[in-house]
Write a protein that holds these residues in place. Structure first.
Motif, PDB file in Angstrom:
ATOM      1  N   GLU A  12       0.926  -1.469  -0.010  1.00 31.03           N
ATOM      2  CA  GLU A  12      -0.044  -0.342  -0.545  1.00 31.03           C
ATOM      3  C   GLU A  12       0.899   1.505  -0.138  1.00 31.03           C
ATOM      4  N   ALA A  13       2.150   1.095   0.744  1.00 29.85           N
ATOM      5  CA  ALA A  13       2.668   2.279   0.775  1.00 29.85           C
ATOM      6  C   ALA A  13       3.711   2.721  -0.145  1.00 29.85           C
ATOM      7  N   ALA A  14       3.817   1.360  -0.947  1.00 25.79           N
ATOM      8  CA  ALA A  14       4.457   2.059  -3.325  1.00 25.79           C
ATOM      9  C   ALA A  14       3.097   2.132  -3.565  1.00 25.79           C
ATOM     10  N   ASP A  15       1.977   1.374  -3.215  1.00 31.76           N
ATOM     11  CA  ASP A  15       1.135   2.174  -4.400  1.00 31.76           C
ATOM     12  C   ASP A  15       0.587   3.549  -4.296  1.00 31.76           C
ATOM     13  N   GLU A  16       0.635   4.285  -2.716  1.00 30.43           N
ATOM     14  CA  GLU A  16       0.914   5.474  -2.327  1.00 30.43           C
ATOM     15  C   GLU A  16       1.722   6.507  -2.918  1.00 30.43           C
ATOM     16  N   ALA A  17       2.615   5.704  -3.482  1.00 25.91           N
ATOM     17  CA  ALA A  17       4.124   6.723  -3.399  1.00 25.91           C
ATOM     18  C   ALA A  17       4.165   6.626  -4.553  1.00 25.91           C
ATOM     19  N   ARG A  18       3.694   5.848  -5.991  1.00 25.43           N
ATOM     20  CA  ARG A  18       3.519   5.687  -7.065  1.00 25.43           C
ATOM     21  C   ARG A  18       1.984   6.772  -7.431  1.00 25.43           C
ATOM     22  N   ALA A  19       1.758   6.769  -6.928  1.00 25.91           N
ATOM     23  CA  ALA A  19      -0.246   7.690  -6.819  1.00 25.91           C
ATOM     24  C   ALA A  19       0.487   9.061  -6.883  1.00 25.91           C
ATOM     25  N   THR A  20       1.023   9.570  -5.547  1.00 24.01           N
ATOM     26  CA  THR A  20       2.199  10.791  -5.414  1.00 24.01           C
ATOM     27  C   THR A  20       2.777  11.123  -6.718  1.00 24.01           C
ATOM     28  N   ASP A  21       3.553  10.537  -6.527  1.00 21.14           N
ATOM     29  CA  ASP A  21       4.430  10.643  -7.670  1.00 21.14           C
ATOM     30  C   ASP A  21       3.845  11.346  -9.526  1.00 21.14           C
ATOM     31  N   ALA A  22       2.856   9.815  -9.211  1.00 25.16           N
ATOM     32  CA  ALA A  22       2.209  10.456 -10.791  1.00 25.16           C
ATOM     33  C   ALA A  22       1.127  11.972 -10.567  1.00 25.16           C
ATOM     34  N   ASP A  23       0.900  12.131  -9.586  1.00 27.86           N
ATOM     35  CA  ASP A  23       0.052  13.631  -9.256  1.00 27.86           C
ATOM     36  C   ASP A  23       1.379  14.364  -9.692  1.00 27.86           C
ATOM     37  N   ALA A  24       2.325  14.309  -8.769  1.00 25.81           N
ATOM     38  CA  ALA A  24       3.210  15.479  -8.709  1.00 25.81           C
ATOM     39  C   ALA A  24       3.468  15.609 -10.050  1.00 25.81           C
ATOM     40  N   TRP A  25       3.751  15.120 -10.922  1.00 24.22           N
ATOM     41  CA  TRP A  25       4.046  14.526 -12.104  1.00 24.22           C
ATOM     42  C   TRP A  25       3.210  15.536 -13.451  1.00 24.22           C
ATOM     43  N   ALA A  26       1.695  15.224 -12.902  1.00 28.33           N
ATOM     44  CA  ALA A  26       1.235  15.589 -13.570  1.00 28.33           C
ATOM     45  C   ALA A  26      -0.097  16.759 -13.104  1.00 28.33           C
ATOM     46  N   THR A  27       0.455  17.458 -12.249  1.00 26.78           N
ATOM     47  CA  THR A  27       0.748  18.468 -11.534  1.00 26.78           C
ATOM     48  C   THR A  27       1.664  19.605 -12.541  1.00 26.78           C
ATOM     49  N   ALA A  28       3.030  18.916 -12.712  1.00 24.37           N
ATOM     50  CA  ALA A  28       3.743  19.413 -12.612  1.00 24.37           C
ATOM     51  C   ALA A  28       3.796  20.445 -14.517  1.00 24.37           C
ATOM     52  N   CYS A  29       3.304  18.776 -15.121  1.00 26.72           N
ATOM     53  CA  CYS A  29       2.683  19.555 -16.153  1.00 26.72           C
ATOM     54  C   CYS A  29       2.185  20.112 -16.450  1.00 26.72           C
ATOM     55  N   ALA A  30       1.172  19.619 -15.473  1.00 24.94           N
ATOM     56  CA  ALA A  30      -0.054  21.213 -16.007  1.00 24.94           C
ATOM     57  C   ALA A  30       0.269  22.132 -15.361  1.00 24.94           C
ATOM     58  N   GLU A  31       1.166  22.435 -14.090  1.00 27.49           N
ATOM     59  CA  GLU A  31       1.995  24.056 -14.517  1.00 27.49           C
ATOM     60  C   GLU A  31       2.989  24.907 -15.515  1.00 27.49           C
ATOM     61  N   ASP A  32       3.570  23.413 -15.948  1.00 26.38           N
ATOM     62  CA  ASP A  32       4.917  24.056 -17.122  1.00 26.38           C
ATOM     63  C   ASP A  32       3.489  24.882 -18.447  1.00 26.38           C
ATOM     64  N   LEU A  33       2.468  23.829 -18.678  1.00 28.63           N
ATOM     65  CA  LEU A  33       1.373  24.511 -19.971  1.00 28.63           C
ATOM     66  C   LEU A  33       0.859  25.227 -19.738  1.00 28.63           C
ATOM     67  N   GLU A  34       0.346  25.396 -17.550  1.00 31.27           N
ATOM     68  CA  GLU A  34      -0.056  26.735 -18.140  1.00 31.27           C
ATOM     69  C   GLU A  34       0.470  28.127 -18.120  1.00 31.27           C
ATOM     70  N   ALA A  35       1.808  27.509 -17.809  1.00 36.41           N
ATOM     71  CA  ALA A  35       3.580  29.122 -18.076  1.00 36.41           C
ATOM     72  C   ALA A  35       2.976  29.111 -19.592  1.00 36.41           C
ATOM     73  N   GLU A  36       3.157  27.899 -20.044  1.00 36.04           N
ATOM     74  CA  GLU A  36       3.740  28.253 -21.771  1.00 36.04           C
ATOM     75  C   GLU A  36       2.170  28.662 -22.478  1.00 36.04           C
ATOM     76  N   LYS A  37       1.427  28.892 -22.073  1.00 42.31           N
ATOM     77  CA  LYS A  37       0.360  29.377 -22.426  1.00 42.31           C
ATOM     78  C   LYS A  37       0.696  30.852 -22.794  1.00 42.31           C
ATOM     79  N   ALA A  38       0.778  31.163 -20.646  1.00 46.95           N
ATOM     80  CA  ALA A  38       0.575  32.797 -20.872  1.00 46.95           C
ATOM     81  C   ALA A  38       2.106  33.298 -21.278  1.00 46.95           C
ATOM     82  N   ARG A  39       2.741  32.372 -21.409  1.00 49.96           N
ATOM     83  CA  ARG A  39       3.744  33.217 -22.341  1.00 49.96           C
ATOM     84  C   ARG A  39       3.337  33.935 -23.737  1.00 49.96           C
ATOM     85  N   ARG A  40       2.995  32.587 -24.225  1.00 45.48           N
ATOM     86  CA  ARG A  40       2.397  32.381 -26.137  1.00 45.48           C
ATOM     87  C   ARG A  40       1.266  33.659 -25.699  1.00 45.48           C
ATOM     88  N   ARG A  41       0.477  34.044 -24.474  1.00 44.87           N
ATOM     89  CA  ARG A  41      -0.749  34.651 -25.222  1.00 44.87           C
ATOM     90  C   ARG A  41      -0.317  36.107 -24.542  1.00 44.87           C
TER      91      ARG A  41
END
Length: 154
Positions: A12-41
């Motif tokens: 369960e701890a390993a699954d939670e760590a993977r989920a946290t890593d996936a969430d962190a990755w998704a959050t970082a990607c979303a932040e990068d995408l928003e930053a790129e959209k703002a730069r292009r605007r």
């Protein structure tokens, strides 16, 4: 045997760590995408809207332009009456177009995509013809005194 089965808690701890890593990755990607959209605007301005929104903007711009036109042909006496007639016609046209845009916004996106595909097909045909023209048989046919170039017009 020295192989140990992982305990349920470790799994369960390993699954939670993977989920946290996936969430962190998704959050970082979303932040990068928003930053790129703002730069292009900031660099290019706001992105174009859908085809339906662009049509609505076009209708509004044409309506504003037509409503603002002066009518020198009708003279000063008929000017205000003619202006009122133009405004009424423009408003009727807007009232007729608006429900169509509201009911069928995807149709305009499809039409815009089809126009892009037609343009790509035309461009491809022109490039193919240009290639045939530039790679035409350059043999001298022996006609005339100067060396010439034979161009196939088919």
């Amino acid at each position: 045997m020295s192989e140990e089965q992982p305990t349920a808690g470790a799994s369960e701890a390993a699954d939670e760590a993977r989920a946290t890593d996936a969430d962190a990755w998704a959050t970082a990607c979303a932040e990068d995408l928003e930053a790129e959209k703002a730069r292009r605007r900031t660099q290019y301005g706001p992105p174009p809207g859908s085809a339906a929104e662009e049509l609505r903007k076009l209708v509004d711009a044409v309506a504003d332009k037509l409503s603002g036109l002066q009518t020198p042909l009708l003279g000063a006496v008929a000017g205000p009456a003619a202006q009122q007639v133009v405004r009424q016609v423009v408003q009727q046209a807007k009232n007729a177009v608006e429900p169509v845009i509201e009911r069928n916004p995807d149709v305009f996106d499809h039409l815009a995509a089809a126009g892009g595909e037609l343009l790509a097909a035309y461009r491809s045909a022109v490039q193919a013809q240009e290639t045939r023209w530039t790679s035409a048989d350059r043999r001298d046919t022996g006609e005339g005194t100067a060396p010439g170039e034979r161009i196939d017009l088919d």
